[in-house]
Design an enzyme around this catalytic site. Structure first.
Site, PDB file in Angstrom:
ATOM      1  N   GLY A 189      55.267  44.741  39.730  1.00 40.57           N
ATOM      2  CA  GLY A 189      54.406  44.010  39.003  1.00 40.57           C
ATOM      3  C   GLY A 189      52.945  44.195  39.288  1.00 40.57           C
ATOM      4  O   GLY A 189      52.830  45.413  39.720  1.00 40.57           O
ATOM      5  N   CYS A 190      51.963  43.221  39.274  1.00 32.95           N
ATOM      6  CA  CYS A 190      50.801  43.366  39.564  1.00 32.95           C
ATOM      7  C   CYS A 190      50.738  43.914  41.182  1.00 32.95           C
ATOM      8  O   CYS A 190      51.192  43.532  41.903  1.00 32.95           O
ATOM      9  CB  CYS A 190      49.844  42.205  39.566  1.00 32.95           C
TER      10      CYS A 190
END
Length: 226
Positions: free
Chosen positions: A30-31
């Protein structure tokens, strides 16, 4: 509190910490800001950096990532934190199946740096699939390349406290020096809510560095005003 710049540099401390036995782990979950902070807080993780991997687009950037994935790369001491434990933390802290992703920017990704890492991934993946009760669809392949993200993304949460960084100017006169610093990795994790100041103080007391470095780090840590 400010430390006299002439006494020592952060590079000297990092040189004392560095060891040939360190290994590198590369993954996307993810981020990349949050995972960098999380892993940077863990004893045994020695350096962290964020960037892009897994694609074919040349010279990826945050705004023009192409087919790459936001990725965290860490250098770790396997005598203090096993690769298998890194993998467990990796899989326990994001959803590793593909139906939630649009494009490749935030997919679950692993890139192994050795045959031993590959074997460990295969074993831990089986264990995690049994625990989850469903297949894991992480994109797993041999490591080929990692492109560091722009400086503003490195130690992102720590940089949200510019007054604290001013107090640490003697250690980090240039923002680029945050990237390869164990101390900066711990602070980045701390401000994100991982660990405690006293816990970090206790860890620093065990670092294999000169006593003068250790004492100045501890004094600086305990004096920081966030």
């Amino acid at each position: 509190m400010r430390v006299d710049k002439t006494q020592w540099t952060i590079q000297a401390l990092e040189n004392e910490l560095a060891a040939d036995s360190w290994e590198t782990a590369t993954f996307g979950m993810g981020c990349f800001w949050g995972p960098e902070a999380h892993f940077g807080s863990l004893p045994g993780i020695m350096r962290t950096r964020v960037g892009f991997a897994g694609g074919t687009t040349e010279n990826p950037t945050y705004r023009q990532m192409g087919d790459h994935t936001e990725t965290v790369e860490v250098d770790f001491d396997p005598e203090r934190l096993a690769y298998a434990d890194i993998l467990r933390i990796f899989w326990q802290n994001h959803y590793p199946n593909r139906d939630q992703y649009k494009g490749r920017q935030y997919i679950s990704l692993l890139r192994f740096h050795s045959e031993q890492q590959k074997e460990t991934i295969e074993q831990v993946k089986k264990d995690m699939e049994a625990a989850l009760g469903e297949p894991i669809e992480t994109d797993i392949a041999v490591f080929t390349a990692f492109t560091p993200a722009e400086e503003r993304h490195q130690k992102y949460y720590l940089k949200r406290y510019p007054k604290a960084l001013e107090q640490l100017e003697a250690f980090f006169p240039e923002p680029s020096m945050l990237v390869d610093s164990t101390f900066a990795a711990r602070l980045n994790g701390f401000v994100k809510g991982y660990g405690t100041r006293d816990g970090l103080k206790q860890e620093i007391t065990g670092w294999p560095i000169k006593d003068e470095y250790r004492q100045q780090l501890i004094v600086a840590l305990m004096a920081i005003k966030w």
